[in-house]
Design a protein around this motif. Structure first.
Motif, short mmCIF file in Angstrom:
data_model
loop_
_atom_site.label_atom_id
_atom_site.label_comp_id
_atom_site.label_asym_id
_atom_site.label_seq_id
_atom_site.Cartn_x
_atom_site.Cartn_y
_atom_site.Cartn_z
N HIS A 115 0.86 -1.17 0.00
CA HIS A 115 0.00 0.00 0.00
C HIS A 115 0.90 1.22 0.00
CE1 HIS A 115 -2.68 3.12 2.02
NE2 HIS A 115 -3.15 2.93 0.81
N ARG A 117 0.85 5.04 0.00
CA ARG A 117 0.07 6.26 0.16
C ARG A 117 0.87 7.42 -0.43
NH1 ARG A 117 -3.08 8.97 5.33
NH2 ARG A 117 -3.24 11.04 4.42
N ILE A 229 -6.19 -5.47 -0.82
CA ILE A 229 -5.06 -5.58 0.13
C ILE A 229 -5.31 -6.73 1.10
CG2 ILE A 229 -3.84 -4.43 2.02
CD1 ILE A 229 -4.44 -1.76 0.62
N LEU A 237 2.59 -2.26 4.58
CA LEU A 237 1.66 -1.18 4.91
C LEU A 237 2.32 0.18 4.78
CD1 LEU A 237 -0.06 -2.61 8.13
CD2 LEU A 237 -0.73 -2.91 5.73
N SER A 238 1.49 1.19 4.64
CA SER A 238 1.96 2.58 4.72
C SER A 238 1.51 3.16 6.05
CB SER A 238 1.40 3.41 3.56
OG SER A 238 -0.01 3.52 3.68
N SER A 243 -4.55 1.82 5.77
CA SER A 243 -3.61 0.71 5.63
C SER A 243 -3.59 -0.14 6.90
CB SER A 243 -2.22 1.28 5.34
OG SER A 243 -1.33 0.29 4.87
#
Length: 260
Positions: A115, A117, A229, A237-238, A243
């Motif tokens: 992810h 962002r 996801i 993850l972000s 997330s």
């Protein structure tokens, strides 16, 4: 009618809405109270707040909340607070929380999803805190996977220029984004990134590394991206609440997060 807990309104952003909604849900279950809340359209949660007409409520702050032993003389209104974003609150209740959401997609055990962002995190001073390309390079070398997928709100996947960054800022000021309306981005003290050239260099370092894996870029819609996801066993993850909740609900075998 039983005593109840109610959420009058949600703040913008799916992750923030989920924090408040799930917190209220846990409180209601532990204290055997009814739970009323607005819609969360992005997550297909149908609200029931309209069923409550009594507005004589005790409003409680997070500092006053204990998860059990509520005073049954009152109905309670809860509102969002940053302190809700504490994993220790939710850790004992993960099975209960995960029962709220089950992905309908088959689990992907061989591939990796990141992810990424972008959006306001690339346009404001948060850019200084996110991992650079070299960090992603080191991480990806230590993960075994077949294909790389990237879920992102980034609109341009190749090399960025300062002009691209300026256009992103302009769009945020005019249209809003990432859970905030445009008024938020027009505040006089909004923390825009100061060194745009340095920010663009960092963005390009990230994109260069990720593109070297010939990834599949995914950006369909909030719920669709969340489901996607959650369908992976290997997730990077972000630093976003969206997330974070995807990581929680996925119950995946390998989840990678930023170091604090």
């Amino acid at each position: 009618m039983r005593n109840y807990i109610i959420i009058d309104k949600f703040y913008q952003g799916l992750g923030n809405k989920l924090f408040l909604h799930i917190y209220g849900y846990i409180l209601s279950k532990i204290n055997d109270m009814d739970f009323f809340h607005p819609d969360i359209e992005d997550f297909k949660i149908v609200g029931n707040k309209h069923l409550i007409l009594d507005n004589k409520l005790k409003t409680i702050n997070l500092s006053e909340i204990k998860l059990s032993n509520f005073d049954r003389k009152f109905n309670y209104r809860i509102s969002y607070n940053r302190k809700l974003e504490d994993y220790n609150i939710y850790k004992p209740y993960l099975p209960l929380i995960r029962s709220l959401y089950i992905s309908k997609l088959n689990k992907n055990s061989n591939d990796l999803v990141i992810h990424l962002r972008a959006g306001n995190d690339w346009a404001n001073q948060n850019i200084e805190c996110i991992p650079d390309g070299n960090s992603y390079k080191k991480l990806l070398k230590n993960i075994k996977f077949d294909k790389l997928y990237i879920v992102t709100n980034c609109k341009k996947y190749d090399e960025w220029s300062v002009k691209d960054l300026k256009n992103l800022k302009k769009d945020l000021r005019n249209k809003g984004g990432d859970g905030d309306n445009n008024d938020h981005y027009n505040l006089p003290n909004y923390a825009w990134v100061k060194d745009e050239k340095k920010a663009v260099d960092k963005i390009n370092s990230i994109l260069s590394v990720l593109n070297s894996y010939d990834p599949i870029w995914v950006s369909k819609g909030i719920k669709e991206d969340f489901d996607f996801i959650c369908s992976f066993d290997k997730i990077v993850l972000s630093a976003s609440t969206f997330s974070w909740w995807a990581g929680v609900f996925s119950n995946s075998k390998e989840i990678y997060v930023y170091k604090s």
